[in-house]
Design an enzyme around this catalytic site. Structure first.
Site, PDB file in Angstrom:
ATOM      1  CE  LYS A  55      -3.577  -2.584   1.873  1.00 29.08           C
ATOM      2  NZ  LYS A  55      -3.899  -3.207   3.291  1.00 29.08           N
ATOM      3  CD  GLN A  99      -3.113  -4.944   6.567  1.00 32.42           C
ATOM      4  OE1 GLN A  99      -2.840  -4.043   5.936  1.00 32.42           O
ATOM      5  NE2 GLN A  99      -3.772  -6.148   6.297  1.00 32.42           N
ATOM      6  CG  ASP A 122      -9.520  -0.602   4.370  1.00 32.54           C
ATOM      7  OD1 ASP A 122      -9.421  -0.857   3.154  1.00 32.54           O
ATOM      8  OD2 ASP A 122      -9.075  -1.458   5.208  1.00 32.54           O
TER       9      ASP A 122
END
Length: 281
Positions: A55, A99, A122
């Site tokens: 990312k 994450q 996200d």
């Protein structure tokens, strides 16, 4: 029949050029200001570290910045919440990625939901999910949103189609079903404990494999005219769907790798750029 390959890698590369132009325009107009994605990595899981690195690389390719934040595996929920609050309050941070997974002692859902809605690029918060499901403004979960963008790019019609989503995770299966419902598909949600699963899948015009088990969905269950989207990835380069026998007989399919995966990261980056455009502008 001629089978269409839904090439997520090629689409992501094409989209990155447009994102580079948007980032460059921001820098020119606003004295060098650039989108910044903060990535939170808790612990030392090697797969998670690899995903975060990918990312960060994607950020650099389009000229934006990543702000990597690494915390030890002993981090507590309160410590992680404090770090998220700090990033929420940082006006130079436009997106926050926590994450998954985090170490077992951390309340992951509480930490996801602590992310500011405007920085939830996200699409992991309950508030963001609810707004998306209701058709209100919110950033979509990156993987299902990436799948929707991929289907749109290849002109895969959803209106009136029967979509079967196999998987019910809060960041993939459930938002996938909601997005397809919002796009006028008729949606059936299945999972690993669904009875007569093969019969549900045989009726699918569009099948999304998101169950998290290698080749759990058998090719014999899928009709010839179906559009097949495999959101899984496992050792050996296989997904959640037994794909090889399908390649010459379905209408369209996503390769594994190179289908859904690149669109997940690309969507995360695109939504960070959008967030920055709103805040900087």
């Amino acid at each position: 029949m001629s089978t269409l390959i839904l090439d997520g890698k090629a689409l992501a590369q094409k989209t990155e050029q447009k994102l580079r132009d948007r980032v460059a325009a921001l820098k020119t107009k606003f004295d060098g200001q650039t989108p910044i994605l903060a990535t939170l990595l808790v612990g030392d899981d090697p797969a998670s570290a690899t995903y975060v690195k990918m990312k960060g690389n994607a950020c650099r390719r389009i000229g934006m910045q990543s702000l990597p934040v690494e915390l030890p595996s002993t981090t507590t929920t309160s410590q992680l919440l404090a770090k998220i609050a700090e990033l929420n309050n940082n006006p130079n941070v436009h997106g926050i990625l926590l994450q998954h997974p985090v170490p077992a002692q951390i309340d992951e859902r509480s930490c996801f939901d602590a992310i500011s809605l405007s920085k939830d690029v996200d699409g992991v918060t309950c508030l963001g999910f609810g707004r998306m499901a209701m058709g209100e403004s919110a950033y979509g979960c990156a993987t299902p949103k990436g799948i929707m963008r991929l289907l749109e790019a290849y002109d895969i019609a959803l209106t009136g189609k029967h979509a079967v989503v196999v998987g019910r995770s809060p960041i993939l299966g459930k938002p996938m079903a909601a997005m397809m419902l919002n796009a006028n598909a008729t949606v059936t949600i299945c999972h690993s404990k669904t009875q007569q699963l093969a019969e549900h899948i045989r009726r699918a015009d569009i099948i999304v494999g998101a169950v998290g088990q290698p080749e759990f969905i058998k090719s014999a269950w899928i009709k010839d005219s179906a559009v097949v989207v495999d959101a899984g990835y496992h050792p050996g380069g296989v997904g959640d769907i037994e794909m090889t026998p399908l390649i010459d007989r379905v209408a369209a399919y996503t390769p594994v790798p190179g289908g859904v995966g690149p669109m997940t990261i690309n969507t995360l980056i695109a939504q960070t750029v959008e967030s920055a455009e709103q805040k900087i502008g």
